[in-house]
Motif scaffolding. Sequence first.
Motif, PDB file in Angstrom:
ATOM      1  N   GLN B  28       0.859  -1.155   0.041  1.00  0.00           N
ATOM      2  CA  GLN B  28      -0.091  -0.167  -0.075  1.00  0.00           C
ATOM      3  C   GLN B  28       0.752   1.249  -0.040  1.00  0.00           C
ATOM      4  OE1 GLN B  28      -2.925   1.203   2.953  1.00  0.00           O
ATOM      5  NE2 GLN B  28      -3.843  -0.673   2.338  1.00  0.00           N
ATOM      6  N   GLU B  32       0.848   4.106  -2.724  1.00  0.00           N
ATOM      7  CA  GLU B  32       0.499   5.388  -2.593  1.00  0.00           C
ATOM      8  C   GLU B  32       1.759   6.301  -2.964  1.00  0.00           C
ATOM      9  OE1 GLU B  32      -2.521   6.703   0.985  1.00  0.00           O
ATOM     10  OE2 GLU B  32      -1.465   4.858   0.529  1.00  0.00           O
TER      11      GLU B  32
ATOM     12  N   LYS C   2     -15.396   4.743   4.297  1.00  0.00           N
ATOM     13  CA  LYS C   2     -14.067   5.344   4.667  1.00  0.00           C
ATOM     14  C   LYS C   2     -14.319   6.197   5.992  1.00  0.00           C
ATOM     15  CE  LYS C   2      -9.629   6.591   2.601  1.00  0.00           C
ATOM     16  NZ  LYS C   2      -9.002   6.935   1.593  1.00  0.00           N
ATOM     17  N   GLN C   7      -9.781   3.292   8.594  1.00  0.00           N
ATOM     18  CA  GLN C   7      -8.805   2.145   8.503  1.00  0.00           C
ATOM     19  C   GLN C   7      -8.067   1.834   9.691  1.00  0.00           C
ATOM     20  OE1 GLN C   7      -7.577   2.106   4.965  1.00  0.00           O
ATOM     21  NE2 GLN C   7      -7.252   0.114   4.522  1.00  0.00           N
ATOM     22  N   SER C  73     -14.695  -3.611  -7.603  1.00  0.00           N
ATOM     23  CA  SER C  73     -14.552  -3.829  -6.309  1.00  0.00           C
ATOM     24  C   SER C  73     -15.354  -5.054  -5.651  1.00  0.00           C
ATOM     25  CB  SER C  73     -15.033  -2.792  -5.387  1.00  0.00           C
ATOM     26  OG  SER C  73     -16.307  -2.241  -5.767  1.00  0.00           O
ATOM     27  N   ARG C 208      -9.961  -5.484   3.603  1.00  0.00           N
ATOM     28  CA  ARG C 208     -10.261  -4.143   3.298  1.00  0.00           C
ATOM     29  C   ARG C 208      -9.032  -3.345   2.766  1.00  0.00           C
ATOM     30  NH1 ARG C 208     -12.481   0.239   7.564  1.00  0.00           N
ATOM     31  NH2 ARG C 208     -12.327   2.043   6.179  1.00  0.00           N
ATOM     32  N   GLN C 209      -7.988  -3.953   3.655  1.00  0.00           N
ATOM     33  CA  GLN C 209      -6.379  -3.414   3.098  1.00  0.00           C
ATOM     34  C   GLN C 209      -6.303  -3.967   1.691  1.00  0.00           C
ATOM     35  OE1 GLN C 209      -4.896  -1.330   5.021  1.00  0.00           O
ATOM     36  NE2 GLN C 209      -3.240  -2.233   5.882  1.00  0.00           N
ATOM     37  N   ARG C 212      -7.766  -1.951  -0.744  1.00  0.00           N
ATOM     38  CA  ARG C 212      -7.469  -0.725  -1.015  1.00  0.00           C
ATOM     39  C   ARG C 212      -6.064  -0.821  -1.994  1.00  0.00           C
ATOM     40  NH1 ARG C 212      -6.667   4.251   0.375  1.00  0.00           N
ATOM     41  NH2 ARG C 212      -4.680   4.858   1.119  1.00  0.00           N
ATOM     42  N   ALA C 215      -7.485  -1.180  -5.379  1.00  0.00           N
ATOM     43  CA  ALA C 215      -7.804   0.216  -6.098  1.00  0.00           C
ATOM     44  C   ALA C 215      -6.670   1.196  -6.157  1.00  0.00           C
ATOM     45  CB  ALA C 215      -8.829   0.847  -4.932  1.00  0.00           C
ATOM     46  N   LEU C 216      -5.679   1.272  -5.290  1.00  0.00           N
ATOM     47  CA  LEU C 216      -4.614   2.037  -5.601  1.00  0.00           C
ATOM     48  C   LEU C 216      -3.772   1.748  -6.886  1.00  0.00           C
ATOM     49  CD1 LEU C 216      -2.836   2.588  -2.341  1.00  0.00           C
ATOM     50  CD2 LEU C 216      -3.835   4.390  -3.730  1.00  0.00           C
TER      51      LEU C 216
END
Lengths: 225, 45, 233
Positions: B28, B32, C2, C7, C73, C208-209, C212, C215-216
């Motif tokens: 992550q 980012e 969110k 988180q 998603s 959930r992590q 993310r 999505a990133l």
Amino acid sequence: MHTLRIIAAIFEKDLRVEWRHRETLASMCVFGLLVIFLFNFAFEPAGEESLRLLPGLLWIAFAFAGVLGFNRSFASERENAALEGMRLAPVDAGAIYIGKMLANLFFMAIAEAVMVFAASLWYNFSFIPALGWFTLSTFFCTLGYVAVGTIFAAIAANTRMREVMLPVLQFPVAIPIFIAGVEASTGALKGDPPGDYASWIKLAAGFSVIFVVLSYLLFEFVLEE
Amino acid sequence: MVNLYLVVAYGLVWAIFTGYAWTIQRRQDRLEKELQELRKALGPK
Amino acid sequence: MKKTFPQTVHLAVTLAALLVSLYFIFLYAPQESTMGEVQRIFYIHVSSGNMAFLAYFLTFFGSFVYLWKRNESADDFAYGSAEVGFIFCTCVLITGPLWAKPVWGIWWTWDERLTPTFFLWLLFVGYLMLRSYVIAPGRAALLAAVVSTLGVVDVVFDFWVIRMKSYRGQHPAAVMGGGENSGLDPRMWVAVFVTFVACLLLFSYLVRQYMRVAALRRQVARLRQLRDSSSGA
């Protein structure tokens, strides 16, 4: 009617390709025979023992020969970009699946007959007394095995190292079929009353029907771009 | 007396999950950072 | 989501629940009379086992939604829960033998609960391998969705087959089904429940992590494409 014609056309095409090249069946048979042959030297079973080992051995040989055949059936489509052609054809994707599946079933049946014949010669074992029930149970188990094998081969054709990917995907899902196949043919070959192992044949039949229908419905997504 | 099997079992489970949580956090963070750089590079336009 | 449940809060709650579950496992639950301390492996083992099967089902659920709505998603959720579910399944297969060795004297047996769990592990492996080996990345989601649908039907057959094979049951019966012979102290049930809730929180946090990250990753890919196309022009 239209769907049946497509199924027949795909089936016929696969048979004709096989007739011209004789690649799939030859490799399946030779590989299956090698497994049976090597097994003999690994365990040297005799008499009673061969009856105990034979069903398991045959299903190991069927399983590996099948993987070889299923891989070929979609590898050849990929090599000539024929899969893209099929994808573009304005036909029901499920019909393509059924056609390919029937062709694979046909090849499997021939290869299995060859392997059973060889096993009966090399292990001095007669299948004749139990032939009816043995054939019935093997038919349903093979149908279930081919049903999952065909759709997983189509999926694996989209990956790198598809030769490895197919067994990794297919074997775990086919486990119920292996177990049913071994149990039912053990019962048949031992000459048990059919009532004792009929539930295994029913299980295999149920598995086959469910996975054929499911794959028929899902094949559209496999071909989708 | 502390049982070795018990310690190993819980130790391994915690280690595995901590390890996974750490790698996913690292993925992550890296993404980012890359996103920030891309945004900066594309910013003026 | 969110804003309502950040988180960091999710992580804090999860960690707190895990610590609380440790208290319940090691201090609150009474010691089992015949097996002794080792029995405490049971709490994490049972919870991870339930989580693993739940996770495979959730993978199927995500895949189903993806096939239906083509929502990215939903696919991220399917992939994430397969990854986390695989870890839970691995934990079951690690903690199981560690409990079986001192109690049964053997590491492994082909019993009617161990066998389907092992099959489930193989299904996870197939799913995850497929996802990382698909050549055209755009098709991975579809193919994986098909695989998980076939897999979830297969799990049902696994249980059917294993029951028919009638292995002698080594495994303690009726762990989740309750029953008279399970002989669990009520306090043990409380510990099981608390551990399961902690595992659910851990699962949701990790998935959930993962979502993310996915999505990133998509965002980065989109921006990269934008950059490449603008510099190329």
